[in-house]
Design an enzyme around this catalytic site. Structure first.
Site, short mmCIF file in Angstrom:
data_model
loop_
_atom_site.label_atom_id
_atom_site.label_comp_id
_atom_site.label_asym_id
_atom_site.label_seq_id
_atom_site.Cartn_x
_atom_site.Cartn_y
_atom_site.Cartn_z
N ASP A 1 40.17 47.05 47.04
CA ASP A 1 39.91 46.78 46.09
C ASP A 1 39.66 48.61 45.59
O ASP A 1 40.51 49.07 44.66
CB ASP A 1 37.97 46.94 46.28
CG ASP A 1 37.88 45.54 46.09
OD1 ASP A 1 37.04 45.44 46.85
OD2 ASP A 1 38.86 44.39 46.37
N TYR A 2 39.70 49.37 46.59
CA TYR A 2 39.79 50.64 46.30
C TYR A 2 41.48 51.26 46.13
O TYR A 2 40.79 52.04 44.66
CB TYR A 2 39.47 51.79 47.96
CG TYR A 2 39.92 53.43 47.67
CD1 TYR A 2 41.67 53.68 48.40
CD2 TYR A 2 38.01 53.92 47.29
CE1 TYR A 2 41.01 55.15 48.06
CE2 TYR A 2 39.05 55.10 47.32
CZ TYR A 2 39.88 56.28 47.35
OH TYR A 2 40.22 57.00 47.56
N ASP A 3 41.99 50.34 46.52
CA ASP A 3 43.45 51.48 46.31
C ASP A 3 43.94 50.53 44.92
O ASP A 3 44.39 51.00 43.54
CB ASP A 3 44.80 50.59 46.98
CG ASP A 3 44.53 51.20 48.46
OD1 ASP A 3 45.31 51.11 49.67
OD2 ASP A 3 44.39 52.20 48.50
N CYS B 1 58.97 27.16 67.97
CA CYS B 1 59.13 26.36 69.09
C CYS B 1 59.78 25.34 68.97
O CYS B 1 58.67 24.25 69.19
CB CYS B 1 58.43 27.05 70.94
SG CYS B 1 59.64 26.54 71.86
N LYS C 1 25.24 44.84 46.10
CA LYS C 1 27.11 44.16 45.74
C LYS C 1 27.75 42.47 46.54
O LYS C 1 28.67 43.60 47.19
CB LYS C 1 28.38 45.08 45.65
CG LYS C 1 29.22 45.07 43.89
CD LYS C 1 29.99 46.17 43.53
CE LYS C 1 31.55 45.59 42.77
NZ LYS C 1 31.87 44.65 43.82
N CYS D 1 59.26 29.40 76.91
CA CYS D 1 60.13 28.66 77.45
C CYS D 1 61.50 29.08 77.27
O CYS D 1 62.88 28.14 77.41
CB CYS D 1 60.25 26.98 77.00
SG CYS D 1 60.29 26.96 75.36
N ASP E 1 41.36 49.83 42.98
CA ASP E 1 41.17 50.89 41.40
C ASP E 1 41.52 52.02 41.34
O ASP E 1 41.92 52.56 40.56
CB ASP E 1 39.36 51.20 41.47
CG ASP E 1 38.22 49.40 41.74
OD1 ASP E 1 38.89 49.14 40.68
OD2 ASP E 1 38.06 49.34 42.97
N CYS F 1 61.59 31.80 72.41
CA CYS F 1 60.12 31.16 72.49
C CYS F 1 60.27 32.65 73.81
O CYS F 1 61.03 32.02 75.03
CB CYS F 1 60.44 29.88 73.10
SG CYS F 1 58.31 29.14 73.84
N LYS G 1 31.30 51.37 45.61
CA LYS G 1 31.77 51.19 46.25
C LYS G 1 32.00 51.60 47.25
O LYS G 1 32.55 52.55 48.04
CB LYS G 1 33.22 50.70 45.56
CG LYS G 1 33.34 50.01 43.71
CD LYS G 1 33.13 47.97 44.70
CE LYS G 1 34.40 47.58 45.39
NZ LYS G 1 35.81 46.89 44.67
N ARG H 1 33.31 33.27 36.01
CA ARG H 1 33.80 34.10 35.53
C ARG H 1 34.63 34.20 34.55
O ARG H 1 34.57 34.44 33.12
CB ARG H 1 33.57 35.64 35.85
CG ARG H 1 33.97 37.22 35.50
CD ARG H 1 34.42 38.25 35.25
NE ARG H 1 33.62 38.72 37.16
CZ ARG H 1 32.50 39.57 36.40
NH1 ARG H 1 32.46 39.68 35.91
NH2 ARG H 1 32.38 39.27 37.93
N GLU I 1 21.01 46.18 43.35
CA GLU I 1 21.21 45.32 44.42
C GLU I 1 22.30 45.48 45.26
O GLU I 1 23.57 45.70 44.65
CB GLU I 1 21.22 44.93 42.86
CG GLU I 1 19.59 44.61 41.90
CD GLU I 1 20.69 43.75 40.81
OE1 GLU I 1 19.94 43.83 40.29
OE2 GLU I 1 21.69 43.28 40.86
N CYS J 1 58.02 22.77 76.73
CA CYS J 1 56.81 24.16 76.27
C CYS J 1 55.85 23.76 76.93
O CYS J 1 54.61 23.58 75.56
CB CYS J 1 56.92 24.58 74.95
SG CYS J 1 56.81 26.27 74.39
N ASP K 1 29.73 40.34 48.46
CA ASP K 1 31.75 40.54 48.48
C ASP K 1 31.79 39.04 48.19
O ASP K 1 31.98 38.22 48.82
CB ASP K 1 32.57 40.28 49.51
CG ASP K 1 33.64 40.81 48.74
OD1 ASP K 1 34.04 40.44 47.87
OD2 ASP K 1 34.33 40.71 49.68
N TYR L 1 20.75 36.60 40.21
CA TYR L 1 20.35 38.37 40.38
C TYR L 1 20.32 38.32 38.02
O TYR L 1 20.24 40.16 38.21
CB TYR L 1 21.00 39.25 40.90
CG TYR L 1 22.83 39.55 40.41
CD1 TYR L 1 23.30 39.67 39.46
CD2 TYR L 1 23.07 38.95 41.32
CE1 TYR L 1 24.82 39.76 39.50
CE2 TYR L 1 24.95 38.89 41.12
CZ TYR L 1 25.66 39.16 40.92
OH TYR L 1 26.56 38.71 40.14
#
Length: 672
Positions: free
Chosen positions: A33-35, A425, A114, A410, A37, A407, A313, A135, A112, A431, A116, A224
């Site tokens: 979310d940060y990147d 495999c 937030k 085996c 935004d 693998c 955030k 939404r 409130e 195996c 997720d 809410y």
């Protein structure tokens, strides 16, 4: 210069729209979310400086994301706008300054958590739940009423004297962490797609077409925000309305607080920044709202968000640690999963030592080397993930991590199907982890549920050479002398286990089918195959087309089932299980005929229907004397066609001149 700016803006728009589609439509998070935004803010700044290059497709001109086409689209009476985001106390102070400049210093805030999760709008009329809408794009969303009604915390009917005749409540649907871990583990065991975090799981669940399946998943909800005609005559503030919602019996969060000033707001934020890890659900920040309704109306809205609310955030916790090694786990189906072994590090309240690297593509994308200093983050505060390496700290002469070609157990050459990310495999009969995993899966609680036998016992019996195939479980009664000699296995335990093995022969056929461990066949798919084909021999003899015609049977699943019964090793094992007395068919329930109006007529059902599930339509047809077929042929009298019926079936039905009838036309035939 202008061309470079335009190119940069268009590049950001394309990238952000792709992320938005993944997040809102596919319920997948490809970026934090940060990147996201930060990129959005960069685009907003460019658009403010160069308005002549504003693009109508820019995510700054939309709220949320594109709509899924699976549900009826409903227009929101009051738009569901998104909130602006802040990431520092300075930005939050700027928000407070703007508010006070417009409405004065006499202002209080409601803080409130937030959540997720997935935003929802629920409408009540005369106290009865009549509609629930996602939404969507903020203007219109998907009608998911049937699914929302399965959430136990949401009341269907409210009876209190002070209730408005009609009102709308906004809230968030989510999944608790413990439920997410449990259900994700079950999906992994069933070879079904797992989810990265509870939010994605909740979003994916809410978009399921079958509300019965939704009901099996423990979704929860906090409500809410209240909308109603003449709301200001009922309440003067948001805080008062929240107290009313609680009185009316709606699920509200007990951690909401009313703050007299920004100092109290910051105290609330700082407390929950650390305390959030002790909650049973995920939050990713704090929502701050001006309390008084009259002040909210005075502040108004921008095109995208209310001026009277914002969100703070939390930054996802990210730490650096050393990537010490990579191991490769082999699952019961042969899937090989790389696991990063990390120098222990404290992250989001727990010590992290391991993280999944998912597959070969992910290792290549991250460009990892042994001894790298890596960035680790907890997706959804639960699953640790490696985000990348700090190349500035890479050791000299470090060796690049290369996904193995054989693998790790085996040493059989690994295979990867075109279009798939997972390596497998193929040595399923030789195996060890695959053999043990299949045996452990077979005895599991949702499969044959063999009492007195657990995963540890399976491993022990395998090491002693007593188990190699599933059918060997039913031959253990002939090896009691060998069992007695095994350490920590007493006579009473042996008798209980042997009785549990014998009792498992009475389990329903669909559980046995699930227990076989056919790739991609989970509990739900096994049940649908059992209901459709009635017995194992019919499934084994079915064509690929017949299997594909089973409701909700994707191409990949159908190919896996078809291929399983074309393998001689599997057929020999199935014959041994038949001799052992395992359940090879369903116990037919007596059909009580309501009428004989459909007698002598054959039917096939395809698509999605408004009033009935396909299982309910099948029961309805059979209860009136009709017979169900597994595929389209000249013997078919009617194809009951719903929404989103497969085009190939339509073409074949038209070619054979099979009449297509609707749900209502079927009811007309029955006489209902």
């Amino acid at each position: 210069m202008s061309l470079e700016i335009q190119h940069k803006m268009n590049s950001l728009i394309e990238e952000l729209n792709a992320y938005s589609y993944q997040y809102y439509v596919l319920a997948e998070s490809a970026i934090s979310d940060y990147d996201f935004d930060q990129k959005l803010k960069e685009l907003e700044a460019l658009e403010a400086a160069y308005p002549q290059y504003l693009n109508a497709n820019s995510p700054t001109q939309k709220v949320g994301g594109d709509l899924t086409s699976k549900f009826e689209t409903v227009r929101h009476r009051w738009p569901m706008l998104s909130l602006g985001n802040t990431y520092s106390q300075e930005e939050l102070t700027d928000f407070d300054t703007r508010v006070r400049k417009l409405i004065g210093d006499d202002v209080r805030y409601v803080c409130e958590l937030k959540f997720d999760g997935v935003s929802i709008s629920i409408t009540y009329e005369q106290g009865k739940l009549v509609r629930a809408v996602t939404r969507g794009d903020g203007v219109q969303g998907d009608d998911v009423t049937k699914n929302v009604k399965t959430i136990r915390s949401i009341p269907h009917q409210i009876t209190v004297p002070e209730l408005p005749d009609s009102f709308e409540i906004r809230g968030e649907i989510f999944m608790h962490k413990a439920a997410f871990v449990r259900l994700n583990a079950e999906r992994e065991e069933n070879e079904e797609q797992t989810y990265a975090n509870p939010r994605n799981f909740a979003a994916g669940t809410l978009k399921l077409q079958d509300s019965k399946e939704v009901a099996k998943r423990p979704l929860d909800c906090f409500l809410y925000f209240l909308y109603a005609e003449n709301r200001n005559q009922l309440f003067h503030s948001h805080w008062e309305s929240i107290q009313a919602l609680e009185r009316w019996g709606f699920p509200t969060c007990k951690h909401t607080a009313r703050c007299q000033n920004m100092s109290e707001v910051f105290d609330f934020i700082n407390y929950w920044d650390s305390e959030r890890h002790n909650l049973s659900y995920d939050i990713d920040g704090i929502v701050i709202k001006v309390d008084e309704y009259a002040q909210q109306e005075e502040l108004g809205f921008t095109a995208k968000s209310p001026r009277w609310a914002t969100s703070y955030k939390f930054k996802a916790e990210r730490v650096e640690t050393i990537l010490e090694d990579v191991s490769y786990q082999v699952g019961r189906t042969g899937a090989v999963t790389p696991v990063a072994h990390l120098k222990p590090v404290l992250l989001a309240g727990t010590t992290v030592k391991r993280a999944s690297l998912h597959n070969a593509n992910e290792i290549e994308r991250l460009d990892l080397y042994f001894g790298d200093t890596v960035f680790v983050e907890k997706g959804g505060e639960i699953i640790p993930k490696v985000l990348g390496a700090n190349v500035d700290k890479r050791p000299v002469n470090a060796q690049k991590i290369i996904y193995p070609s054989e693998c790790p157990v085996c040493h059989t050459a690994l295979q990867r199907k075109e279009g798939e990310a997972i390596h497998y495999c193929p040595n399923e009969t030789g195996c060890p982890p695959q053999i043990v995993g299949k045996l452990q899966h077979f005895i599991g609680r949702k499969m044959m549920d063999i009492m007195g036998m657990g995963d540890e016992a399976i491993e022990t019996f395998y090491k002693h050479g007593l188990l190699r195939n599933i059918s060997d479980i039913y031959a253990l009664k002939d090896h009691q002398e060998d069992l007695v000699n095994i350490e920590r296995l007493g006579k009473k335990s042996i008798q209980n286990m042997l009785q549990g093995i014998e009792d498992s022969k009475n389990k329903p056929f669909e559980k046995f089918l699930f227990a076989l461990g056919i790739r991609y066949v989970g509990e739900t798919v096994a049940r649908k195959l059992a209901i459709h084909f009635k017995n194992l021999d019919a499934i084994a003899q079915a064509s690929l087309e017949d299997i594909s015609s089973v409701p909700d049977m994707g191409e990949r699943i159908a190919e896996s089932v078809f291929g399983y019964f074309r393998n001689e090793v599997h057929l020999e094992e199935i014959e041994r299980l038949r001799q052992a007395g395992l359940p090879f068919s369903i116990i037919e329930k007596e059909i009580i005929l309501n009428s004989s109006n459909l007698e002598g007529k054959t039917f096939l059902i395809s698509g999605v229907f408004q009033n009935y599930s396909r299982e309910e339509l099948t029961a309805l047809i059979e209860s009136h004397g009709g017979k169900m077929l597994s595929g389209i042929s000249a013997k078919l009298n009617y194809l009951v066609a719903g929404d989103k019926m497969g085009p190939s079936k339509l073409v074949k039905a038209e070619k054979l001149k099979v009449p297509l009838i609707s749900e209502q036309e079927l009811l007309d035939l029955i006489g209902e």
